[in-house]
Design a protein around this motif. Sequence first.
Motif, mmCIF file in Angstrom:
data_model
loop_
_atom_site.group_PDB
_atom_site.id
_atom_site.type_symbol
_atom_site.label_atom_id
_atom_site.label_comp_id
_atom_site.label_asym_id
_atom_site.label_seq_id
_atom_site.Cartn_x
_atom_site.Cartn_y
_atom_site.Cartn_z
ATOM 1 N N MET A 13 0.857 -1.193 0.000
ATOM 2 C CA MET A 13 0.000 0.000 0.000
ATOM 3 C C MET A 13 0.890 1.239 0.000
ATOM 4 N N ALA A 14 0.648 2.138 -0.930
ATOM 5 C CA ALA A 14 1.495 3.317 -1.075
ATOM 6 C C ALA A 14 1.270 4.296 0.056
ATOM 7 N N LEU A 15 2.297 5.083 0.314
ATOM 8 C CA LEU A 15 2.187 6.122 1.344
ATOM 9 C C LEU A 15 1.221 7.201 0.882
ATOM 10 N N SER A 16 0.464 7.736 1.819
ATOM 11 C CA SER A 16 -0.413 8.860 1.503
ATOM 12 C C SER A 16 0.394 10.152 1.491
ATOM 13 N N ASP A 17 -0.167 11.171 0.921
ATOM 14 C CA ASP A 17 0.506 12.479 0.906
ATOM 15 C C ASP A 17 0.747 12.978 2.327
ATOM 16 N N GLY A 18 -0.191 12.702 3.215
ATOM 17 C CA GLY A 18 -0.041 13.128 4.601
ATOM 18 C C GLY A 18 1.127 12.435 5.282
ATOM 19 N N GLU A 19 1.283 11.138 5.012
ATOM 20 C CA GLU A 19 2.390 10.392 5.602
ATOM 21 C C GLU A 19 3.728 10.889 5.044
ATOM 22 N N LYS A 20 3.755 11.193 3.770
ATOM 23 C CA LYS A 20 4.992 11.735 3.168
ATOM 24 C C LYS A 20 5.361 13.069 3.810
ATOM 25 N N ARG A 21 4.312 13.895 4.075
ATOM 26 C CA ARG A 21 4.594 15.192 4.706
ATOM 27 C C ARG A 21 5.161 15.000 6.115
ATOM 28 N N LEU A 22 4.665 14.003 6.837
ATOM 29 C CA LEU A 22 5.195 13.717 8.168
ATOM 30 C C LEU A 22 6.657 13.265 8.102
ATOM 31 N N ILE A 23 6.958 12.424 7.110
ATOM 32 C CA ILE A 23 8.347 11.955 6.950
ATOM 33 C C ILE A 23 9.246 13.116 6.535
ATOM 34 N N ASP A 24 8.751 13.951 5.630
ATOM 35 C CA ASP A 24 9.517 15.141 5.226
ATOM 36 C C ASP A 24 9.837 16.005 6.440
ATOM 37 N N HIS A 25 8.823 16.206 7.278
ATOM 38 C CA HIS A 25 9.024 17.037 8.471
ATOM 39 C C HIS A 25 10.075 16.414 9.390
ATOM 40 N N GLN A 26 9.996 15.083 9.604
ATOM 41 C CA GLN A 26 10.965 14.409 10.472
ATOM 42 C C GLN A 26 12.385 14.541 9.902
ATOM 43 N N GLN A 54 24.386 8.662 8.186
ATOM 44 C CA GLN A 54 23.760 8.021 9.340
ATOM 45 C C GLN A 54 22.254 7.872 9.122
ATOM 46 N N ALA A 55 21.638 8.927 8.611
ATOM 47 C CA ALA A 55 20.197 8.889 8.344
ATOM 48 C C ALA A 55 19.882 7.885 7.247
ATOM 49 N N GLN A 56 20.778 7.769 6.305
ATOM 50 C CA GLN A 56 20.609 6.847 5.182
ATOM 51 C C GLN A 56 20.710 5.395 5.641
ATOM 52 N N ALA A 57 21.530 5.147 6.662
ATOM 53 C CA ALA A 57 21.847 3.776 7.072
ATOM 54 C C ALA A 57 20.720 3.102 7.862
ATOM 55 N N ASP A 58 19.977 3.845 8.655
ATOM 56 C CA ASP A 58 19.000 3.225 9.551
ATOM 57 C C ASP A 58 17.706 4.044 9.575
ATOM 58 N N PRO A 59 16.909 3.957 8.525
ATOM 59 C CA PRO A 59 15.694 4.786 8.470
ATOM 60 C C PRO A 59 14.677 4.442 9.554
ATOM 61 N N VAL A 60 14.585 3.150 9.928
ATOM 62 C CA VAL A 60 13.574 2.754 10.915
ATOM 63 C C VAL A 60 13.802 3.475 12.240
ATOM 64 N N LYS A 61 15.066 3.661 12.602
ATOM 65 C CA LYS A 61 15.411 4.371 13.842
ATOM 66 C C LYS A 61 14.741 5.740 13.884
ATOM 67 N N TYR A 62 14.724 6.431 12.744
ATOM 68 C CA TYR A 62 14.151 7.779 12.698
ATOM 69 C C TYR A 62 12.643 7.743 12.467
ATOM 70 N N LEU A 63 12.172 6.707 11.768
ATOM 71 C CA LEU A 63 10.731 6.612 11.499
ATOM 72 C C LEU A 63 9.939 6.359 12.777
ATOM 73 N N ARG A 64 10.604 5.773 13.774
ATOM 74 C CA ARG A 64 9.906 5.527 15.048
ATOM 75 C C ARG A 64 9.431 6.818 15.704
ATOM 76 N N GLY A 65 10.087 7.895 15.384
ATOM 77 C CA GLY A 65 9.728 9.170 16.001
ATOM 78 C C GLY A 65 8.550 9.842 15.346
ATOM 79 N N ILE A 66 7.985 9.201 14.327
ATOM 80 C CA ILE A 66 6.879 9.832 13.597
ATOM 81 C C ILE A 66 5.549 9.283 14.103
ATOM 82 N N SER A 67 4.682 10.158 14.545
ATOM 83 C CA SER A 67 3.345 9.757 14.984
ATOM 84 C C SER A 67 2.357 10.122 13.896
ATOM 85 N N ALA A 68 1.708 9.076 13.341
ATOM 86 C CA ALA A 68 0.701 9.318 12.309
ATOM 87 C C ALA A 68 -0.673 9.009 12.916
ATOM 88 N N GLY A 69 -1.125 9.935 13.729
ATOM 89 C CA GLY A 69 -2.394 9.700 14.416
ATOM 90 C C GLY A 69 -2.192 8.730 15.569
#
Length: 275
Positions: A1-14, A29-44
């Motif tokens: 399932m593709a990311l929504s525009d809202g989810e992309k905006r949240l990732i852009d912000h992070q 560093q950001a390139q090597a471990d994306p999941v580490k940084y994605l954990r900080g994103i709250s999508a609702g």
Amino acid sequence: MALSDGEKRLIDHQFYDVINPANVFAAKQAQADPVKYLRGISAGPYSIASDGKNLQEASDYWRKLADARLLQLEKKINSAHERKMQRARLAERWLLDDQPVNHAALYRKMSIGEWRAMFAEWGEDHPQKGRYENGRGDKHILFKKAFEYTNTKNYRLWFSTSLMKCRKFDNVNATQSDDVIMRFWFSETAKDRFSRTGMLPHKQRGVQNNPDVVAWHREEFAEEEPNIDSTEVMKNRLALPMVGGHEVKRHYNLGFTSNQEDWLKRTCVSAEPMY
């Protein structure tokens, strides 16, 4: 399932606002471990990383952002490095020109084989300190031998008014560790003898294949347009004073063919090695 525009905006912000990697190390560093940084994103009510919602798509999108930032930073570094190198090269060229010039003294970097051919009448294997006086004691500087040493059509024997340029000249196909630089003194300057009718810019059309003229150029010196092909510009450069600030463009290189061998032989007073 593709990311929504809202989810992309949240990732852009992070990525851009929260993490904001401002150097190559941080971008890697950001390139090597994306999941580490994605954990900080709250999508609702869920976290993109912990709930696994579109985690692969989110990780791919994150890496795309990191790749773009890394490329941007590397280009910036390379551009800054190139600008620095350009400034360094220009400073070296200014330094080459920021020396007094004696138009009666021309320098040439030559192989030891060419030197032995040209100074054969002295019977030496290597140049000795002091002057080799042309014509004294029946010993002559044999310019003819220099032309014969590289016997090709329209071959030019190149000299420079700049000793520093000759010392800097390094070509893996044309120079060796035992090359020697000789300073040749002339009773008449080539500038005065040839510039009116028999000297033309090397880049001027037809000059390279015209053995009747002496070729002139200022390549590798501090010239905004190094490939000068205008006779008028050449004469203006030759007419500039011998001393002055950085705006004075004065040193140059001359290429003679065997057609000018008689002048070289007749007017050369002496030669000496530069150490």
